[in-house]
Structures are given as C-alpha cells and as structure tokens.
Design an enzyme around this catalytic site. Structure first.
Site, PDB file in Angstrom:
ATOM      1  N   GLU A   1      -5.154  -9.195   0.680  1.00 31.02           N
ATOM      2  CA  GLU A   1      -5.507  -9.149   1.372  1.00 31.02           C
ATOM      3  C   GLU A   1      -6.764  -9.419   0.923  1.00 31.02           C
ATOM      4  O   GLU A   1      -7.746  -8.294   0.384  1.00 31.02           O
ATOM      5  CB  GLU A   1      -5.840  -8.107   2.388  1.00 31.02           C
ATOM      6  CG  GLU A   1      -4.043  -7.035   2.741  1.00 31.02           C
ATOM      7  CD  GLU A   1      -3.804  -6.575   3.563  1.00 31.02           C
ATOM      8  OE1 GLU A   1      -3.340  -5.640   3.741  1.00 31.02           O
ATOM      9  OE2 GLU A   1      -5.311  -6.097   3.483  1.00 31.02           O
TER      10      GLU A   1
ATOM     11  N   GLU B   1       0.534  -1.795   0.126  1.00 27.31           N
ATOM     12  CA  GLU B   1       0.029   0.129  -0.255  1.00 27.31           C
ATOM     13  C   GLU B   1       1.137   0.628   0.048  1.00 27.31           C
ATOM     14  O   GLU B   1       0.716   2.332   0.228  1.00 27.31           O
ATOM     15  CB  GLU B   1      -0.337   0.011   0.864  1.00 27.31           C
ATOM     16  CG  GLU B   1      -1.779  -1.164   0.991  1.00 27.31           C
ATOM     17  CD  GLU B   1      -2.986  -0.796   1.768  1.00 27.31           C
ATOM     18  OE1 GLU B   1      -3.172  -0.389   3.657  1.00 27.31           O
ATOM     19  OE2 GLU B   1      -4.036  -1.557   2.117  1.00 27.31           O
TER      20      GLU B   1
END
Length: 326
Positions: A230, A134
């Site tokens: 995820e 991220e």
C-alpha cells in the site's frame, strides 16, 4: 451504478483519456463487500465489472483483501466478461481476531481455488495469495499464529500439486528477517502520510524507508520478492504530523488533491523506471470507512483517485509517464 450495462457504456468506461496504465498494482475493495452487511445489501456484479473496466486502464494487477461476499468470483467474472487477458489477481485472505471469520475466509479461499481449477484448469489468472493484512499491527494474531496460517495454505497448495506466491502484508516496520523467510513475497504497507512527512519529501522518504526497513531483510535471498503493498495519499481530511504535533511551523502531511498530484508526480514515473513493485492505495473512495474518521482526521474514506461514483476527482492528474505503461 446499478442497472444493466450495455456494450456502449462499457466501451465508454474503458476509454477514459485521463486514466493511464502506470500503476504496477491497485488495491481494491468492492462496494458492499463487508460481512455481515453484505448479507442484506450484497455487492453488485455490474458495479464490480465497471470497476474492473476502470482499473484495467490503470494497472494489470488488482489486489483483494478478503474472500467474503463472493467478491473474488465476481472479480474473476468481470475479467472474463471484459476479456482482460493481461489482468492478474492477487487473492486476499482476511485474518483477524475472530477464529470463525478466519475459518470462513480460508474455506472460501479453497472454494475459489477449486472453482478456478474446474473452470480454467489452471491458476494462471492468479498472481499470488496475500494471507492477512496488518494482522500484527492490529495485534489480532501473534506472529507465530499468522505464520502457521501462511505455511498451512502454502503446504496445502503444494500437496494439491499447485504453486502460487504466498505473501502477507503488514506495516513496513513490523517485518523481521525471520518472518521474511516464511513467505515468497514481503509485502509492506508504507504510507508517508502517516509518518507526517511533507509531500515534497514523501517519495524519497517512502523509498528510503522501504529499502532500509524491508528490502534490506532479503538482500541475501533473491528468491524472496519485495513489494510495497500500500502506498498513496488522501485527497482531504486534515493534516497528519506523525508522532509530532501539528503547528503553524509544522504542517506535516497535508491531505489534498494538490498534494496527491505532487506525490504521484514524484513517485509514479520514477518507480516505473526503477521497476519498483507496489500497489496504489487506492482507485476508489471507500465510504464504509467513515466510521474510522476522527475529529480533524477525516481522511479514512478519501484515499481514492476517484470518488464513490467512480468519477476522477476534480483536479486529480495521473501522470502519463511520456506514454510508457507498466
């Protein structure tokens, strides 16, 4: 969790009838592995060994997010001690907006590679390397700088005569077709909870989002794999309505055990049948993330199937998929 682990205790931990090996991968951050806090309270080998014993009943692949605090070596030691010959590790190299941190992470990574080659003469226990998580979402680095880190690691591995799949993970809508050509694996974090999707529609939403935003990017290049890095559901902490406002008529995503069970029921076994690759987020609650909770949004530390003491949360039911395993 501290103290010496005896063989009987490990055997008991590794035979939990409520755990099923139905997850293709599991995201994992060991307790006390945040730098610089770990300089004062380091992670425990006993804790990590116990965690790996538990996760070996859920999956054959574990993903780490970084190299700090000796976590990678401790996970590998646990795999040896428990004789987890089927287990593979995705090494994580954390990247942020601090160059000192990034240099430390990359230096640790090369130590890990060199130590593994010295001890095992191969990199067979590694499934791949995830460079950054991220980074673009947080705007810590530019896409150009992130990709340079990735290509440098890839080239240095090749120059040493070794190959490992190289990836980075980011939000599913941060990926571009050009970025996808720079990695071996496109890893997308796809969370229906943060989109404000009601749980009954969450599995379908996750599949549709991932296939249209990410899988479609490499449709013409079968050499690049696609993995959901995820996906999961929190067991408490409030409601999330995405970009909308929660109301009596719009509950959005509700954090709870019942909702977690429903999402797992809708997602896990169908994903096994269609061979969707993903990492579940996550096996254990992470109490250090309490700092990121906001009033009415207190879910950051509650994404585990198990609590911080490594007990399956009350009411959580992991599907057994009719006895099939990954």
């Amino acid at each position: 969790m501290e103290g010496k682990r005896h063989g009987g205790q490990e055997e008991e931990v590794m035979n939990n009838k409520n755990l099923h090996k139905v997850f293709p991968g599991m995201d994992y951050t060991p307790l006390n592995s945040q730098y610089p806090d770990c300089l004062h309270v380091p992670p425990s080998q006993n804790n990590i060994t116990r965690d790996m014993a538990v996760m070996s009943q859920l999956t054959n692949a574990v993903r780490l997010y970084g190299t700090d605090c000796n976590q990678t070596a401790m996970v590998l030691h646990a795999m040896d001690r428990l004789k987890l010959t089927d287990m593979k590790l995705w090494v994580g190299v954390w990247l942020g907006n601090n160059q000192t941190t990034n240099d430390r992470q990359v230096a640790h990574f090369w130590e890990i590679i060199d130590n593994e080659l010295a001890a095992k003469k191969s990199l067979d226990r590694f499934k791949g390397v995830i460079v950054g998580n991220e980074v673009l979402f947080r705007k810590d680095l530019s896409e150009t700088t992130l990709l340079k880190n990735i290509t440098d690691i890839k080239k240095n591995l090749t120059d040493r005569g070794h190959t490992l799949p190289i990836a980075t993970s980011d939000l599913g809508d941060n990926w571009t077709a050009d970025m996808a050509t720079k990695v071996d694996v496109v890893m997308s974090n796809v969370h229906p909870f943060f989109a404000g999707v009601e749980v009954g529609k969450a599995a379908g939403w996750t599949w549709d989002f991932w296939t249209t935003h990410d899988v479609a990017l490499t449709a013409n290049n079968k050499s690049i794999s696609q993995v959901i890095a995820e996906v999961g559901w929190p067991t408490g902490g409030g409601n999330n309505c995405g970009e909308g406002t929660c109301s009596s008529s719009n509950q959005g995503s509700v954090a709870g055990v019942t909702e977690l069970n429903e999402f797992m029921e809708d997602w896990i076994c169908p994903s096994m049948k269609n061979k969707t690759e993903y990492f579940w987020f996550s096996a254990f609650d992470e109490p250090w993330k309490i700092q990121y909770n906001e009033k009415g949004k207190e879910w950051e530390d509650k994404w585990g199937l198990m609590d911080v003491n490594r007990n399956l949360k009350k009411g959580v039911t992991i599907p057994d998929c009719g006895g099939e395993t990954v």
